[in-house]
Design an enzyme around this catalytic site. Sequence first.
Site, short mmCIF file in Angstrom:
data_model
loop_
_atom_site.label_atom_id
_atom_site.label_comp_id
_atom_site.label_asym_id
_atom_site.label_seq_id
_atom_site.Cartn_x
_atom_site.Cartn_y
_atom_site.Cartn_z
N PHE A 43 7.75 -3.16 -6.50
CA PHE A 43 6.62 -3.36 -5.87
C PHE A 43 6.78 -4.56 -4.86
CE2 PHE A 43 5.47 -1.24 -9.61
CZ PHE A 43 4.22 -0.33 -9.14
N HIS B 237 7.56 -4.00 -1.64
CA HIS B 237 7.94 -3.21 -0.38
C HIS B 237 6.57 -3.27 0.71
CE1 HIS B 237 11.18 -1.17 -1.98
NE2 HIS B 237 10.58 -0.66 -3.08
N ALA B 238 6.94 -4.04 1.68
CA ALA B 238 5.92 -4.60 2.59
C ALA B 238 5.20 -3.14 3.25
CB ALA B 238 6.19 -5.44 3.47
N CYS C 217 -5.83 3.31 -9.45
CA CYS C 217 -5.35 2.16 -10.25
C CYS C 217 -5.63 0.73 -9.76
CB CYS C 217 -4.08 2.43 -11.02
SG CYS C 217 -4.04 3.77 -11.86
N LYS D 125 -9.27 -0.28 -8.59
CA LYS D 125 -10.30 -0.12 -9.69
C LYS D 125 -9.98 -1.23 -10.65
CE LYS D 125 -9.57 3.34 -12.34
NZ LYS D 125 -8.88 2.52 -13.65
#
Length: 271
Positions: free
Chosen positions: A85, A87-88, A96, A99
């Site tokens: 997580f 990655h620009a 998900c 929310k």
Amino acid sequence: IVVGTDDQRARDVIAEIYRPLYLNRSPIMYTDRRTAELIKYAANAFLATKVTFINEIADLAERTGADVQAVARGIGLDNRIGSKFLHAGPGFGGSCFPKDTRALVKTAQDHDVSLRIVEAAITVNDARKRAMARKVASALGGSLRGKTVAVLGLAFKPNTDDMREAPSIPLITALIDQGARVRAYDPESMQQARAELPDIHYCENEYDCAAGADALVIVTEWEQFRALDLPRLKAQMAQPIVVDLRNIYRPEDMTKIGFIYESIGRPGKGD
């Protein structure tokens, strides 16, 4: 595997159902229901914050001439951080993260608790999606009025037709608001997209989408977009301008072909 229950019978039933996975070393954690809910919300909020963090670092990298991908690799090598997580891109979407971050903030507000980090992640992510249109405008000299923009990818991520909170929606809306004509192609989500984005032209494939375009924007990193026939693409476009919001291609390769190339948080513009 997190199981939230205060009922011993339910716990025993769930334990039997998941026993094969447990034997394969998948961890099972039992908590009360409230804790299980909070684990789920907190996990997605933390990952969403991680995505938002690297996107802001990408903005700084662009200003300083640094390479956000190298930064992500460097900090990802730290086991306390990890490489996932980081990655620009154009911001998170889907069913998900948006929310669950909002649900976590609402739960906190209901109990008079301030979650300023999560609130900031939501605010920054929403602003980032809109800012991507300004990036396209900048590549076209500052104005989108009368320009044709081809958008590749509409779903919030590849291999799905899910348009929920997709970055393509505020991006395309902003492009239209600034006077652009938008053509779009996605392998799976165009039927769903029509309800959200009725005022654009939907194309049969990526090359049809690029035909006559003043700029092409890669929004979703579908596998087929990673292997485009770039000389063919360039020949079909009115102007050879590519704005790659997923950093699929290498700037030096795009420059060699003759593209004016913009990506996220990386030096080396193809101009």
